[in-house]
Design a protein around this motif. Structure first.
Motif, PDB file in Angstrom:
ATOM      1  N   LYS A 145     -42.803  42.714  13.131  1.00  0.00           N
ATOM      2  CA  LYS A 145     -41.743  43.561  12.602  1.00  0.00           C
ATOM      3  C   LYS A 145     -42.234  44.254  11.334  1.00  0.00           C
ATOM      4  CE  LYS A 145     -38.108  40.351  14.122  1.00  0.00           C
ATOM      5  NZ  LYS A 145     -36.981  39.487  13.660  1.00  0.00           N
ATOM      6  N   LEU A 146     -41.806  45.495  11.163  1.00  0.00           N
ATOM      7  CA  LEU A 146     -42.002  46.211   9.908  1.00  0.00           C
ATOM      8  C   LEU A 146     -40.677  46.185   9.144  1.00  0.00           C
ATOM      9  CD1 LEU A 146     -44.066  49.342  11.022  1.00  0.00           C
ATOM     10  CD2 LEU A 146     -44.900  47.268   9.913  1.00  0.00           C
ATOM     11  N   LEU A 147     -40.708  45.638   7.927  1.00  0.00           N
ATOM     12  CA  LEU A 147     -39.493  45.487   7.138  1.00  0.00           C
ATOM     13  C   LEU A 147     -39.650  46.121   5.765  1.00  0.00           C
ATOM     14  CD1 LEU A 147     -40.248  42.292   8.396  1.00  0.00           C
ATOM     15  CD2 LEU A 147     -37.773  42.265   8.173  1.00  0.00           C
ATOM     16  N   GLN A 148     -38.549  46.613   5.236  1.00  0.00           N
ATOM     17  CA  GLN A 148     -38.523  47.125   3.865  1.00  0.00           C
ATOM     18  C   GLN A 148     -37.197  46.713   3.221  1.00  0.00           C
ATOM     19  OE1 GLN A 148     -37.974  51.359   3.111  1.00  0.00           O
ATOM     20  NE2 GLN A 148     -39.565  51.311   1.552  1.00  0.00           N
ATOM     21  N   THR A 149     -37.262  46.166   2.013  1.00  0.00           N
ATOM     22  CA  THR A 149     -36.051  45.822   1.288  1.00  0.00           C
ATOM     23  C   THR A 149     -35.348  47.102   0.842  1.00  0.00           C
ATOM     24  OG1 THR A 149     -36.993  43.740   0.517  1.00  0.00           O
ATOM     25  CG2 THR A 149     -35.123  44.608  -0.708  1.00  0.00           C
ATOM     26  N   GLN A 150     -34.076  47.226   1.220  1.00  0.00           N
ATOM     27  CA  GLN A 150     -33.311  48.433   0.900  1.00  0.00           C
ATOM     28  C   GLN A 150     -31.919  48.059   0.418  1.00  0.00           C
ATOM     29  OE1 GLN A 150     -33.225  51.140   4.220  1.00  0.00           O
ATOM     30  NE2 GLN A 150     -35.454  51.279   4.383  1.00  0.00           N
ATOM     31  N   GLN A 151     -31.328  48.998  -0.316  1.00  0.00           N
ATOM     32  CA  GLN A 151     -29.949  48.832  -0.763  1.00  0.00           C
ATOM     33  C   GLN A 151     -29.034  49.381   0.318  1.00  0.00           C
ATOM     34  OE1 GLN A 151     -29.097  50.722  -4.470  1.00  0.00           O
ATOM     35  NE2 GLN A 151     -26.978  50.037  -4.536  1.00  0.00           N
ATOM     36  N   THR A 152     -28.133  48.548   0.834  1.00  0.00           N
ATOM     37  CA  THR A 152     -27.289  48.951   1.941  1.00  0.00           C
ATOM     38  C   THR A 152     -25.966  48.214   1.868  1.00  0.00           C
ATOM     39  OG1 THR A 152     -27.098  48.999   4.362  1.00  0.00           O
ATOM     40  CG2 THR A 152     -28.360  47.200   3.402  1.00  0.00           C
ATOM     41  N   ASN A 153     -24.979  48.734   2.574  1.00  0.00           N
ATOM     42  CA  ASN A 153     -23.677  48.066   2.645  1.00  0.00           C
ATOM     43  C   ASN A 153     -23.500  47.298   3.950  1.00  0.00           C
ATOM     44  OD1 ASN A 153     -23.425  50.142   4.446  1.00  0.00           O
ATOM     45  ND2 ASN A 153     -21.806  51.217   3.364  1.00  0.00           N
ATOM     46  N   GLY A 154     -24.577  47.114   4.664  1.00  0.00           N
ATOM     47  CA  GLY A 154     -24.512  46.414   5.939  1.00  0.00           C
ATOM     48  C   GLY A 154     -24.606  47.341   7.124  1.00  0.00           C
ATOM     49  N   TYR A 155     -24.360  48.654   6.901  1.00  0.00           N
ATOM     50  CA  TYR A 155     -24.521  49.637   7.953  1.00  0.00           C
ATOM     51  C   TYR A 155     -25.905  50.263   7.844  1.00  0.00           C
ATOM     52  CZ  TYR A 155     -19.462  49.234   8.339  1.00  0.00           C
ATOM     53  OH  TYR A 155     -18.201  48.758   8.485  1.00  0.00           O
ATOM     54  N   TYR A 156     -26.235  51.073   8.808  1.00  0.00           N
ATOM     55  CA  TYR A 156     -27.492  51.819   8.809  1.00  0.00           C
ATOM     56  C   TYR A 156     -27.565  52.685   7.549  1.00  0.00           C
ATOM     57  CZ  TYR A 156     -31.191  54.809  10.734  1.00  0.00           C
ATOM     58  OH  TYR A 156     -32.348  55.479  10.970  1.00  0.00           O
ATOM     59  N   PRO A 157     -28.647  52.575   6.754  1.00  0.00           N
ATOM     60  CA  PRO A 157     -28.711  53.299   5.476  1.00  0.00           C
ATOM     61  C   PRO A 157     -29.097  54.763   5.640  1.00  0.00           C
ATOM     62  CG  PRO A 157     -30.683  51.999   5.772  1.00  0.00           C
ATOM     63  CD  PRO A 157     -29.794  51.676   6.941  1.00  0.00           C
ATOM     64  N   TYR A 158     -28.164  55.588   6.163  1.00  0.00           N
ATOM     65  CA  TYR A 158     -28.449  57.008   6.322  1.00  0.00           C
ATOM     66  C   TYR A 158     -28.472  57.703   4.977  1.00  0.00           C
ATOM     67  CZ  TYR A 158     -27.174  56.167  11.174  1.00  0.00           C
ATOM     68  OH  TYR A 158     -27.110  55.682  12.444  1.00  0.00           O
ATOM     69  N   LYS A 159     -29.215  58.789   4.900  1.00  0.00           N
ATOM     70  CA  LYS A 159     -29.199  59.641   3.725  1.00  0.00           C
ATOM     71  C   LYS A 159     -28.402  60.900   4.058  1.00  0.00           C
ATOM     72  CE  LYS A 159     -31.207  58.431   0.684  1.00  0.00           C
ATOM     73  NZ  LYS A 159     -30.792  57.479  -0.357  1.00  0.00           N
ATOM     74  N   LYS A 160     -28.005  61.612   3.017  1.00  0.00           N
ATOM     75  CA  LYS A 160     -27.213  62.812   3.224  1.00  0.00           C
ATOM     76  C   LYS A 160     -27.964  63.820   4.095  1.00  0.00           C
ATOM     77  CE  LYS A 160     -24.607  62.556  -1.085  1.00  0.00           C
ATOM     78  NZ  LYS A 160     -24.340  63.198  -2.390  1.00  0.00           N
TER      79      LYS A 160
END
Length: 255
Positions: free
Chosen positions: A213-228
């Motif tokens: 697996k490729l993983l990266q620590t990200q800030q998210t609310n539990g949903y997919y972290p889309y950008k604008k």
């Protein structure tokens, strides 16, 4: 200035060499807290990867062998580095692995078993697709790319005693690898036979398969972290209500 006179090597990134220091004449601070809409800082699975490596190697036994009884083997990764490619939704992956083999053989029709251990390193790289957004932002550390010049007192040129600059550094979370499964399909060819039919060389042809697996620590609310403006067409309805991340706030301040 201190000189580096040591000849020792470091397997890990060493701390920076200490240089001269300048004393701060004044420091004024003001801080402001923002509500963390994306309240989780967790590893996000960017992609699940199957990597196949075709490895060929020669194993030279310490003594002639009449017959190989069995070969025990396992795989470990010594390096798995990944970074986002500027072209498309891909990540460049660089793998360095080791196939550890334990060859057990006999030298004659009777006698003790011989045990020989050998490591076979292999290296490969490729680009893989990722299905989640990768947080990666460029830094600008040189004053040459964002330098501010000021008029001199004559208003005919720049003031050589006054300069300004804008620099920035994003401290990106690295992309990590997590090995989940490995297998080896191999063909063993016995070579360099003597007049007694014993051999000292084994040519290995291996089909090495790694699942990780490729993983990266990200800030998210539990949903997919889309950008604008980057939400894929197959996004779920739960991702429609976008809330700002800390990176969005940084970019808003810079506008």
């Amino acid at each position: 200035m201190k000189k580096n006179t040591s000849c020792s090597s470091h397997s890990k990134c060493p701390p920076g060499l200490s240089c001269d220091k300048a004393k701060a004449k004044r420091v004024d601070c003001e801080a402001e807290g923002y509500y963390p809409y994306h309240h989780l800082d967790v590893p996000v699975i960017l992609s699940e990867v199957h990597l196949q490596a075709l490895v060929e190697a020669d194993i030279h036994l310490p003594t002639p062998a009449k017959e190989v009884k069995f070969i025990k083997k396992n795989i470990s990764l010594k390096q798995c580095e990944a970074f986002k490619s500027p072209y498309g939704h891909k990540v460049k992956v660089f793998i360095t692995g080791v196939v550890h083999k334990n060859v057990v053989y006999v030298e004659a029709c009777s006698g003790n078993l011989k045990d020989y251990h050998v490591d076979i390193p292999f290296t490969c790289s490729d680009a893989v697709d990722v299905w989640h957004y990768v947080d990666q932002y460029p830094s600008q550390k040189s004053s040459l790319t964002a330098e501010f010049k000021y008029l001199d007192k004559s208003n005919h040129g720049s003031d050589r005693c006054r300069d300004g600059a804008y620099t920035k550094e994003y401290f990106n979370e690295p992309i990590e690898c997590k090995l989940v499964y490995s297998d080896i399909f191999e063909l063993d060819l016995y070579k360099n036979h003597d007049r007694f039919g014993r051999f000292t060389k084994i040519t290995e042809k291996m089909d090495v398969n790694l699942w990780f697996k490729l993983l990266q620590t990200q800030q998210t609310n539990g949903y997919y972290p889309y950008k604008k403006g980057s939400k894929p067409a197959d996004a779920t309805e739960s991702s429609d209500n976008y809330e700002p991340t800390i990176i969005d706030r940084i970019n808003d301040q810079r506008r």
